[in-house]
Design a protein around this motif. Structure first.
Motif, PDB file in Angstrom:
ATOM      1  N   PHE A 263      25.069  50.222  24.034  1.00 13.70           N
ATOM      2  CA  PHE A 263      24.324  49.715  22.805  1.00 13.70           C
ATOM      3  C   PHE A 263      24.180  48.332  22.505  1.00 13.70           C
ATOM      4  N   CYS A 264      25.296  47.567  22.642  1.00 11.55           N
ATOM      5  CA  CYS A 264      25.456  46.102  22.462  1.00 11.55           C
ATOM      6  C   CYS A 264      24.700  45.355  23.491  1.00 11.55           C
ATOM      7  N   ALA A 265      24.722  45.909  24.741  1.00 12.08           N
ATOM      8  CA  ALA A 265      24.167  44.936  25.831  1.00 12.08           C
ATOM      9  C   ALA A 265      22.626  45.137  25.737  1.00 12.08           C
ATOM     10  N   TYR A 266      21.913  45.815  24.979  1.00 12.70           N
ATOM     11  CA  TYR A 266      20.762  45.684  24.644  1.00 12.70           C
ATOM     12  C   TYR A 266      20.195  45.568  23.389  1.00 12.70           C
TER      13      TYR A 266
ATOM     14  N   THR B 161      27.902  51.720  16.217  1.00 13.28           N
ATOM     15  CA  THR B 161      28.314  52.700  17.509  1.00 13.28           C
ATOM     16  C   THR B 161      29.721  52.712  17.505  1.00 13.28           C
ATOM     17  N   SER B 162      30.487  52.252  16.559  1.00 13.51           N
ATOM     18  CA  SER B 162      32.012  52.408  16.594  1.00 13.51           C
ATOM     19  C   SER B 162      32.742  53.702  16.544  1.00 13.51           C
TER      20      SER B 162
ATOM     21  N   MET C 192      32.478  60.677  20.946  1.00 13.57           N
ATOM     22  CA  MET C 192      32.461  60.897  19.454  1.00 13.57           C
ATOM     23  C   MET C 192      33.672  61.086  18.472  1.00 13.57           C
ATOM     24  N   GLY C 193      34.402  59.785  18.450  1.00 14.49           N
ATOM     25  CA  GLY C 193      35.697  59.719  17.622  1.00 14.49           C
ATOM     26  C   GLY C 193      36.819  60.464  18.274  1.00 14.49           C
TER      27      GLY C 193
ATOM     28  N   CYS D  34      29.505  61.961  26.154  1.00  8.77           N
ATOM     29  CA  CYS D  34      30.117  60.660  26.412  1.00  8.77           C
ATOM     30  C   CYS D  34      29.464  59.433  25.567  1.00  8.77           C
ATOM     31  N   GLY D  35      30.244  58.809  25.062  1.00 10.45           N
ATOM     32  CA  GLY D  35      29.744  57.470  24.501  1.00 10.45           C
ATOM     33  C   GLY D  35      28.809  56.891  25.041  1.00 10.45           C
TER      34      GLY D  35
END
Length: 155
Positions: free
Chosen positions: A27-30, A45-46, A52-53, A59-60
């Motif tokens: 997510f952070c790459a985009y 997204t943490s 998922m936790g 898959c995350g």
């Protein structure tokens, strides 16, 4: 929309190697494409790492991709059936591509772990972790798949 997918794949891998979870890395790459603050992107997204936790479900890296698709193909109006259809279709294409590469989208199956739920304590990120976990590959491939999907011209 034009995206340098190779650069985004490298960024996703670098983030993962810095210790961010698989969802955060993709997510952070985009995130900058959508002018999102990186801190907010990491927070959003943490909870999706470890399937998922650490529940070892979807898959995350894929959930991070789905979050990006919500920004690229928004379906924010509950009455806009076409927007919902377009959004779901993009998510299904991404999931299908990921599954065709890895046979599953489920974290525990990707990692070949028998237990579904693990301790909430994350694994230490060290040389042993990176040597035995295939997650970096999933992050890189998800970053490529979602990048290609986001550049897709709507039908």
């Amino acid at each position: 929309m034009q995206i340098d997918i190779e650069q985004r794949k490298e960024k996703a891998l670098a983030l993962f190697n810095e210790g961010y979870n698989c969802s955060q890395s993709v997510f952070c790459a985009y995130a900058d494409v959508f002018e999102l603050d990186q801190e907010l992107a990491r927070r959003l997204t943490s909870s999706f790492g470890g399937g998922m936790g650490r529940l070892r479900e979807v898959c995350g890296a894929l959930t991070g991709s789905f979050l990006l698709l919500g920004l690229r193909y928004p379906a924010s109006d509950p009455n806009d059936k076409k927007a919902k259809t377009d959004n779901y279709a993009s998510a299904q294409r991404v999931a299908d591509d990921f599954k065709s590469r890895f046979e599953t989208i489920i974290c525990r199956e990707l990692l070949d772990v028998k237990r579904q739920r693990e301790s909430p304590e994350p694994s230490d990120r060290n040389a042993e972790y990176y040597a035995k976990r295939p997650c970096a590959r999933f992050v890189v491939e998800a970053a490529e798949i979602v990048g290609r999907e986001m550049m897709r011209i709507n039908d």
